[in-house]
Design a protein around this motif. Structure first.
Motif, PDB file in Angstrom:
ATOM      1  N   THR A 102       0.841  -1.007   0.182  1.00  0.00           N
ATOM      2  CA  THR A 102       0.029   0.071  -0.026  1.00  0.00           C
ATOM      3  C   THR A 102       0.795   1.185   0.099  1.00  0.00           C
ATOM      4  O   THR A 102       1.836   1.296   0.698  1.00  0.00           O
ATOM      5  N   TRP A 137       0.053   6.251   7.555  1.00  0.00           N
ATOM      6  CA  TRP A 137      -0.348   7.224   8.661  1.00  0.00           C
ATOM      7  C   TRP A 137       0.811   8.256   8.997  1.00  0.00           C
ATOM      8  O   TRP A 137       1.857   7.739   8.889  1.00  0.00           O
ATOM      9  N   GLN A 146      -8.364   4.198  14.261  1.00  0.00           N
ATOM     10  CA  GLN A 146      -7.371   3.124  14.751  1.00  0.00           C
ATOM     11  C   GLN A 146      -6.433   2.828  14.074  1.00  0.00           C
ATOM     12  O   GLN A 146      -6.372   1.729  13.526  1.00  0.00           O
ATOM     13  N   ARG A 164      -4.097  -0.361  14.190  1.00  0.00           N
ATOM     14  CA  ARG A 164      -4.793  -1.680  13.979  1.00  0.00           C
ATOM     15  C   ARG A 164      -5.173  -1.900  12.575  1.00  0.00           C
ATOM     16  O   ARG A 164      -5.467  -2.981  12.155  1.00  0.00           O
ATOM     17  N   GLN A 165      -5.095  -0.694  11.635  1.00  0.00           N
ATOM     18  CA  GLN A 165      -5.338  -0.862  10.290  1.00  0.00           C
ATOM     19  C   GLN A 165      -4.493   0.174   9.630  1.00  0.00           C
ATOM     20  O   GLN A 165      -4.074   1.111  10.129  1.00  0.00           O
ATOM     21  N   THR A 166      -4.094  -0.264   8.197  1.00  0.00           N
ATOM     22  CA  THR A 166      -3.345   0.896   7.423  1.00  0.00           C
ATOM     23  C   THR A 166      -4.182   1.781   7.007  1.00  0.00           C
ATOM     24  O   THR A 166      -5.310   1.676   7.151  1.00  0.00           O
ATOM     25  N   ASN A 209      -4.492   2.970   4.068  1.00  0.00           N
ATOM     26  CA  ASN A 209      -5.416   2.359   2.707  1.00  0.00           C
ATOM     27  C   ASN A 209      -6.348   1.645   3.197  1.00  0.00           C
ATOM     28  O   ASN A 209      -7.473   1.866   2.544  1.00  0.00           O
ATOM     29  N   GLU A 210      -6.438   0.829   4.224  1.00  0.00           N
ATOM     30  CA  GLU A 210      -7.529   0.207   4.594  1.00  0.00           C
ATOM     31  C   GLU A 210      -8.778   0.996   5.079  1.00  0.00           C
ATOM     32  O   GLU A 210      -9.803   1.184   5.034  1.00  0.00           O
ATOM     33  N   ALA A 211      -8.396   2.145   6.002  1.00  0.00           N
ATOM     34  CA  ALA A 211      -9.074   3.103   6.559  1.00  0.00           C
ATOM     35  C   ALA A 211      -9.834   3.872   5.687  1.00  0.00           C
ATOM     36  O   ALA A 211     -11.235   4.209   5.855  1.00  0.00           O
ATOM     37  N   LYS A 222     -11.223   3.132   3.071  1.00  0.00           N
ATOM     38  CA  LYS A 222     -12.444   2.191   2.415  1.00  0.00           C
ATOM     39  C   LYS A 222     -13.566   2.461   3.217  1.00  0.00           C
ATOM     40  O   LYS A 222     -14.746   2.009   2.810  1.00  0.00           O
ATOM     41  N   ASN A 223     -13.332   2.987   4.382  1.00  0.00           N
ATOM     42  CA  ASN A 223     -14.421   3.111   5.206  1.00  0.00           C
ATOM     43  C   ASN A 223     -15.148   4.713   5.301  1.00  0.00           C
ATOM     44  O   ASN A 223     -14.277   5.532   5.532  1.00  0.00           O
TER      45      ASN A 223
END
Length: 350
Positions: free
Chosen positions: A78, A82, A102, A105-107, A109-111, A113-114
């Motif tokens: 990714t 952060w 968080q 707990r997550q990258t 790139n993942e965040a 998506k929310n």
């Protein structure tokens, strides 16, 4: 008998012109004073912001045992990472953002998506904005000039404050491996006060950078890429002191501004007269003059940052990263960005 004198009820044209000229002179005299007073107020607010961010970083150190990492480089492919701003959010009254995102707990790139997290990250953080920068609080998408390149397909709130990564122009590769640096906050850094051997009051922690004049301010919560040394990479969140203060790109022949890479877009600058504000590792804030001794002539064993001019990076040749800097060639400003070179430089004039 006498003749009643006639009363004059209007100015002559000459008198009117004299009055207008006097008013114009008074306005011309007062306007610079008013502008100076407004800038003094803006600079004071900028100083207060830097103070808050420095104290928040120190609180992070006291809680976690180290200053925040400049940017997080997870061991995957990714690009989004952060930045240090999201890790100090709980200490600048923005804990709701961290609780939702968080970052541990997550990258990023993942965040992204929310939708709820994206909305939270898009909130403007007043502590991250210098009022002397007249641009809006949101960075526009697109590239070139004073527009920040987008990531995640959305406009993001800007940050005028960047952490000091040190002297080298190092980024991270796609495996999460980051080049070592000699500042305080860089890729996957974990620097404690014990490692700042030059002294907390003699080492830069955070500096400022405007969006104006092609300097490209940052994004408060993260970096667009963790690879590549460019303004779309880690320079969203950090700056380096191998670039002189207020190294604004000079206009091209057609009046356009060149890219900020290897200029203030990767260093520190401000729109305050004469210098830029910096927070030190002890929490103090100082305006460092743009005329401070600054030497970016590379030593014979160095290499440049890729531009071929040999004047920016002071980076050791590949495979020789442990090679010590020739500190006798460094300027006072460059030494302030290094935490452990043994050269104690004061930011307060004797």
């Amino acid at each position: 008998m006498y003749q009643r004198s006639k009363c004059r009820i209007a100015f002559t044209l000459v008198e009117l012109l004299v009055v207008i000229a006097i008013i114009g002179i008074l306005v011309a005299l007062l306007l610079p004073a008013v502008q100076a007073a407004r800038e003094a107020a803006r600079r004071s607010q900028c100083t207060n912001n830097l103070k808050q961010l420095a104290l928040a970083s120190i609180q992070h150190h006291d809680t976690r045992g180290a200053f925040p990492k400049g940017w997080d480089a997870p061991s995957d492919s990714t690009f989004q990472s952060w930045g240090w701003g999201v890790y100090i959010a709980p200490y600048i009254e923005a804990s709701a953002v961290t609780d939702l995102a968080q970052p541990e707990r997550q990258t990023l790139n993942e965040a992204l998506k929310n939708a709820a997290i994206k909305q939270a990250l898009a909130s403007e953080q007043s502590a991250m904005i210098c009022p002397s920068d007249p641009t809006t609080g949101v960075l526009e998408t697109g590239g070139g000039g004073t527009q920040r390149k987008e990531f995640g397909g959305q406009n993001w709130p800007k940050s005028n404050y960047l952490a000091s990564m040190g002297h080298y122009d190092f980024s991270c590769d796609t495996s999460g491996s980051c080049g070592p640096n000699n500042g305080v906050m860089f890729g996957n850094s974990k620097i404690s006060l014990r490692k700042i051997t030059d002294g907390a009051s003699h080492t830069i922690l955070i500096g400022e950078r405007p969006t104006e004049r092609a300097c490209e301010s940052g994004v408060w919560f993260g970096a667009g890429q963790k690879t590549g040394r460019s303004i779309s990479g880690p320079y969203y969140v950090v700056g380096r002191t191998s670039v002189p203060i207020n190294d604004f790109p000079q206009p091209n022949a057609d009046g356009s501004l060149p890219a900020a890479t290897d200029h203030c877009g990767e260093g520190f600058a401000s729109l305050h007269p004469g210098g830029a504000n910096f927070a030190m590792c002890d929490g103090s804030v100082h305006l460092i003059s743009e005329d401070i001794e600054s030497n970016v002539t590379r030593p014979s064993e160095g290499q440049d940052s890729g531009g071929g001019d040999g004047t920016i990076d002071w980076r050791p040749p590949a495979g020789q990263e442990a090679l010590p800097l020739r500190t006798e060639l460094l300027g006072a400003y460059q030494r302030l960005g290094i935490r452990n070179d043994g050269e104690i430089v004061s930011v307060v004039a004797p």
